[in-house]
Design a protein around this motif. Structure first.
Motif, short mmCIF file in Angstrom:
data_model
loop_
_atom_site.label_atom_id
_atom_site.label_comp_id
_atom_site.label_asym_id
_atom_site.label_seq_id
_atom_site.Cartn_x
_atom_site.Cartn_y
_atom_site.Cartn_z
N ALA A 109 1.02 -1.33 0.09
CA ALA A 109 0.07 -0.04 0.03
C ALA A 109 0.76 1.31 -0.01
O ALA A 109 0.36 2.25 -0.53
CB ALA A 109 -0.90 -0.03 1.29
N LYS A 111 3.81 2.21 -1.43
CA LYS A 111 4.64 2.59 -2.33
C LYS A 111 4.00 3.76 -3.28
O LYS A 111 4.73 4.44 -3.71
CB LYS A 111 4.45 1.16 -3.36
N GLY A 112 2.79 3.80 -3.43
CA GLY A 112 2.16 5.02 -3.94
C GLY A 112 2.32 6.25 -3.40
O GLY A 112 1.91 7.34 -3.93
N LEU A 113 2.61 6.22 -2.17
CA LEU A 113 2.68 7.58 -1.37
C LEU A 113 3.99 8.40 -1.55
O LEU A 113 3.73 9.45 -1.28
CB LEU A 113 2.44 7.29 0.21
N GLY A 117 5.40 7.18 2.49
CA GLY A 117 5.38 5.58 2.21
C GLY A 117 6.58 5.06 2.69
O GLY A 117 6.59 4.22 3.79
N ARG A 176 -3.50 0.81 -3.74
CA ARG A 176 -3.06 2.08 -3.55
C ARG A 176 -4.17 3.08 -4.46
O ARG A 176 -3.98 4.30 -4.42
CB ARG A 176 -1.81 2.24 -4.72
N ASP A 177 -5.21 2.62 -5.10
CA ASP A 177 -6.33 3.70 -5.44
C ASP A 177 -7.48 3.94 -4.35
O ASP A 177 -8.26 4.61 -4.79
CB ASP A 177 -6.80 3.02 -6.83
N VAL A 182 -4.94 3.55 2.24
CA VAL A 182 -3.63 3.69 2.40
C VAL A 182 -3.04 4.46 3.40
O VAL A 182 -2.27 4.10 4.24
CB VAL A 182 -3.20 4.30 0.81
#
Length: 279
Positions: A109, A111-113, A117, A176-177, A182
């Protein structure tokens, strides 16, 4: 003449004894097999996370928890404790309950931040290392009834248990969407990491003995507990570790309100089971 006399004296002098070689210390097989199996559980969890199989990754961490709880008991029962085993256990814990959960949650979760993150994942990993180092250095002075801060296996269970529950609820892809999920994961990761390095007392269950007799109602309670777990294994296990992850702060506040000492550092190393704990 003098040379001949010196030669005669040398021939008659006793030879010095040969230098003793230091005895090599062996390694006990049985407890270290459990430790290696726990290490494999953490390594397996990392590999599964890299391949996007997060449920299997969480199961790997939970298997490592079970094996980690057995190696010390096996060593004590078979009288095979060793300094090597203690160091091996700490290194295995760092992989299985420090690096593995951090990498799993980052891949799942965080990684997209971007920076927030990986910072949260690093904080968790670093706090696990600090917690293990503090545990090893304070082991002789900490009241054995309590842990100083959240144990690393319980912290790993909080992080990976949440992933296990969410995967079971259908959040397998597109995590992640989902911003709320997240950021909730981000908060749980930081909470678990920072709680490992607090001074809150978490009950260790080390003073419980299976050899003591217990009332019949205790057996009934165990049966009911097993039945509750089987209602929904992922959720019930996660709730169990959530309650334990909060119990240290509850104990801290309760002892503060009662005016009792809250530190788990014993006032005397000669009496590790003493009732009084200094602040």
């Amino acid at each position: 003449m003098n040379d001949a006399a010196d030669s005669a004296q040398d021939d008659g002098a006793p030879e010095p004894p040969p230098a003793l070689r230091p005895r090599r210390k062996g390694i006990y097989i049985l407890p270290n097999l459990f430790t290696l199996a726990a290490l494999f559980g953490g390594f397996y969890a990392i590999v599964m996370a890299m391949n996007g199989r997060f449920e299997q990754a969480a199961i790997g961490v939970f298997c490592a928890m079970v094996l980690d709880s057995l190696d010390g008991r096996v060593a004590r029962l078979t009288h095979t404790q060793s300094a090597f085993g203690e160091q091996m256990d700490s290194l295995s814990d760092m992989v299985s309950f420090g690096a593995a959960p951090a990498l799993i949650v980052y891949e799942w979760a965080l990684k997209g931040l971007g920076k927030p993150g990986w910072i949260a994942a690093f904080v968790y990993c670093a706090c696990a290392a600090l917690r293990l180092a503090r545990f090893n250095t304070n082991i002789a002075v900490v009241d054995r009834r309590f842990f100083q801060g959240l144990p690393s296996p319980a912290a790993a269970a909080l992080v990976t248990g949440f992933i296990f529950v969410m995967n079971d609820a259908g959040f397998v892809e597109g995590v992640r969407d989902t911003p709320w999920l997240v950021w909730l994961t981000w908060g749980i990761t930081l909470y678990a990491g920072l709680t490992m390095v607090t001074n809150a007392p978490f009950y260790s269950f080390k003073d419980l003995s299976l050899r003591r007799s217990v009332p019949f109602v205790v057996i009934v309670a165990i049966v009911l507990f097993i039945a509750l777990i089987n209602l929904h294994v992922p959720i019930m296990l996660f709730l169990l570790f959530v309650l334990y992850g909060l119990s240290g702060y509850v104990m801290y506040v309760w002892r503060r309100v009662k005016g009792k000492p809250v530190s788990v550092i014993a006032t005397s190393t000669d009496e590790p089971d003493e009732a009084g704990l200094h602040r």
